[in-house]
Design a protein around this motif. Structure first.
Motif, short mmCIF file in Angstrom:
data_model
loop_
_atom_site.label_atom_id
_atom_site.label_comp_id
_atom_site.label_asym_id
_atom_site.label_seq_id
_atom_site.Cartn_x
_atom_site.Cartn_y
_atom_site.Cartn_z
N THR A 34 0.82 -1.22 0.00
CA THR A 34 0.00 0.00 0.00
C THR A 34 0.85 1.27 0.00
OG1 THR A 34 -0.15 0.19 2.42
CG2 THR A 34 -1.75 -1.25 1.31
N ASN A 35 2.14 1.09 0.17
CA ASN A 35 3.04 2.26 0.18
C ASN A 35 3.41 2.61 -1.27
OD1 ASN A 35 4.96 4.24 0.57
ND2 ASN A 35 6.20 3.05 2.02
N THR A 36 2.66 3.51 -1.84
CA THR A 36 2.85 3.86 -3.25
C THR A 36 3.18 5.33 -3.45
OG1 THR A 36 0.46 4.22 -3.52
CG2 THR A 36 1.31 2.02 -4.03
N TYR A 37 3.62 6.00 -2.38
CA TYR A 37 3.99 7.40 -2.55
C TYR A 37 5.43 7.47 -3.06
CZ TYR A 37 4.66 12.37 -1.81
OH TYR A 37 4.93 13.71 -2.01
N ASP A 38 5.55 7.47 -4.37
CA ASP A 38 6.86 7.58 -5.01
C ASP A 38 6.70 8.39 -6.29
OD1 ASP A 38 5.71 5.86 -6.92
OD2 ASP A 38 6.71 4.08 -6.11
N ALA A 39 7.80 8.60 -6.98
CA ALA A 39 7.79 9.48 -8.14
C ALA A 39 6.89 8.95 -9.26
CB ALA A 39 9.21 9.69 -8.65
N GLN A 40 6.97 7.66 -9.55
CA GLN A 40 6.20 7.13 -10.67
C GLN A 40 4.71 7.20 -10.41
OE1 GLN A 40 7.49 6.02 -13.84
NE2 GLN A 40 5.31 6.42 -14.18
N HIS A 41 4.26 6.76 -9.25
CA HIS A 41 2.83 6.81 -8.95
C HIS A 41 2.32 8.24 -8.91
CE1 HIS A 41 3.48 2.61 -7.57
NE2 HIS A 41 2.19 2.46 -7.86
N THR A 42 3.12 9.14 -8.38
CA THR A 42 2.70 10.54 -8.32
C THR A 42 2.65 11.14 -9.72
OG1 THR A 42 3.72 10.69 -6.13
CG2 THR A 42 3.14 12.75 -7.21
N ARG A 108 2.46 8.08 6.73
CA ARG A 108 2.23 6.63 6.71
C ARG A 108 2.82 5.94 5.49
NH1 ARG A 108 -4.36 6.97 6.16
NH2 ARG A 108 -4.47 8.13 4.20
N SER A 109 3.45 6.68 4.61
CA SER A 109 4.02 6.08 3.41
C SER A 109 5.22 6.90 2.95
CB SER A 109 2.96 6.00 2.29
OG SER A 109 2.48 7.28 1.97
N GLY A 110 5.82 6.48 1.83
CA GLY A 110 6.96 7.19 1.28
C GLY A 110 8.27 6.46 1.49
N PHE A 111 9.29 6.95 0.79
CA PHE A 111 10.62 6.34 0.80
C PHE A 111 11.68 7.44 0.81
CE2 PHE A 111 7.62 3.78 -1.58
CZ PHE A 111 7.75 2.51 -1.01
N TRP A 310 8.62 18.75 -5.82
CA TRP A 310 10.06 18.50 -5.68
C TRP A 310 10.51 17.18 -6.29
CZ3 TRP A 310 6.37 18.86 -1.96
CH2 TRP A 310 6.03 17.71 -1.27
N LEU A 311 9.57 16.38 -6.74
CA LEU A 311 9.91 15.13 -7.43
C LEU A 311 10.14 15.32 -8.92
CD1 LEU A 311 7.19 12.83 -5.79
CD2 LEU A 311 9.65 12.71 -5.38
N PHE A 312 9.82 16.50 -9.44
CA PHE A 312 9.73 16.66 -10.89
C PHE A 312 10.46 17.90 -11.39
CE2 PHE A 312 5.76 14.75 -9.26
CZ PHE A 312 5.87 13.50 -9.85
N ASP A 313 10.98 17.75 -12.60
CA ASP A 313 11.37 18.92 -13.38
C ASP A 313 10.12 19.45 -14.04
OD1 ASP A 313 14.13 18.77 -12.81
OD2 ASP A 313 14.38 17.19 -14.30
N PRO A 314 9.92 20.77 -14.08
CA PRO A 314 10.92 21.83 -13.98
C PRO A 314 11.09 22.44 -12.60
CG PRO A 314 8.87 22.77 -14.73
CD PRO A 314 8.61 21.30 -14.52
#
Length: 334
Positions: A34-42, A108-111, A310-314
């Motif tokens: 259930t921990n899906t807080y990452d760059a790709q999912h976002t 509750r999530s993230g890496f 902060w996960l993304f350009d630009p």
């Protein structure tokens, strides 16, 4: 790699071996699906409204050295780890300032990998950067994450000589829930109630500056409680972290609000915020209170940006630029 850094890495390896010999072996918790807080999912959630965004690179650039999987605190068999990103100046033996990053994810999530894009770009600008894992709310409720963050700061200060870090220029930074955690851990650096490790160490876990990226400053305000105490959420992210709704745990909701700890001599804070005002609740009031007591509080807004920018350009580079400018100003004025 220089001889000095080689010796530093050897010392770290010996320390880790000695630590492991006297502590229970580390047992990694199983992956949480259930921990899906990452760059790709976002990215998948945001790209429709922001088709121009790109996931920021996590590649290690020339001149930046990574020191991975260092255990900074252990509870029984549970080990919490961090990664360091060292600039060339540290590798050459110069003591450099260091930014300790706390990831987001609603407590509750993230890496910890969330802040690698910022970490490597800061290292290119002469700052060491550290990304930490901490206990999420499904494992341990508030204030465990604050305890962990303070323990990470102490570990960095204890190992400053080994990695050529400046123990007098340590910064806490974080995004979303991590921004709130970083702020609270930073503004309470004078209070041992948020740092159980203080009783057994002469090394302080206080910091010299804070960077809060889209994180709450006041849980108790009506604007925050609209989202964080929503009765339709069973529980809400904050409710899960605190172990109860506002009406049930109002003292904790207040205690965890960084705005409660404004005081003369507190660390300067840079607030970097998106165009989504719900995530910056309490910021303006906190900056006003800081100004009244002579503390430094600055705000940088990124227009037309989503939460998790902060996960993304630009947006990564402007965020790094604002952070470096603020920290350079604060540290050069000392």
């Amino acid at each position: 790699m220089t001889a000095q850094v080689s010796r530093a890495f050897l010392i770290a390896a010996l320390f880790t071996t000695a630590f492991s010999a006297h502590a229970a072996p580390c047992v990694e918790p199983p992956p949480d699906p259930t921990n899906t807080y990452d760059a790709q999912h976002t990215y998948d959630k945001l790209v429709r409204n922001y088709p121009f965004i790109r996931i920021a690179s996590v590649d290690l650039p020339d001149g930046v050295t990574k020191v991975a999987d260092q255990t900074y605190v252990q509870y029984g068999t549970r080990c919490l780890k961090l990664d360091m990103y060292l600039p060339a100046t540290a590798q050459a033996g110069k003591a450099v300032p260091v930014v300790v990053f706390v990831h987001g994810g609603g407590w509750r999530s993230g890496f910890r990998s969330e802040f690698v894009p910022m970490a490597v770009r800061l290292a290119q600008r002469g700052y060491a950067a550290v990304t930490i894992s901490y206990r999420l709310s499904g494992e341990a409720t508030y204030p465990a994450a604050i305890h962990d963050t303070r323990a990470a700061v102490r570990w960095v200060r204890e190992h400053a000589n080994q990695y050529h870090l400046d123990p007098q220029r340590i910064v806490l930074a974080g995004g979303s829930a991590g921004g709130q955690i970083a702020s609270l851990a930073g503004v309470t650096g004078h209070l041992n109630q948020f740092d159980p490790g203080a009783a057994n160490s002469a090394v302080p876990s206080s910091v010299q500056a804070i960077v809060n990226i889209d994180g709450l400053s006041d849980f108790t305000s009506p604007a925050a409680r609209v989202n964080e105490d929503d009765p339709k959420k069973n529980p809400s992210a904050a409710g899960m972290w605190f172990g109860g709704r506002y009406a049930e745990k109002s003292a904790l909701w207040k205690e965890a609000s960084p705005i409660q700890y404004v005081r003369p001599g507190m660390p300067p804070i840079l607030f970097i915020d998106s165009a989504q005002p719900r995530f910056a609740v309490g910021r303006d009031d906190m900056v006003a209170r800081m100004t009244d007591v002579g503390a430094v509080g600055r705000i940088v807004l990124l227009p037309d940006s989503p939460h998790s920018f902060w996960l993304f350009d630009p947006w990564v580079q402007p965020t790094v630029d604002a952070t470096v400018a603020f920290l350079n100003e604060q540290f050069q004025s000392r």
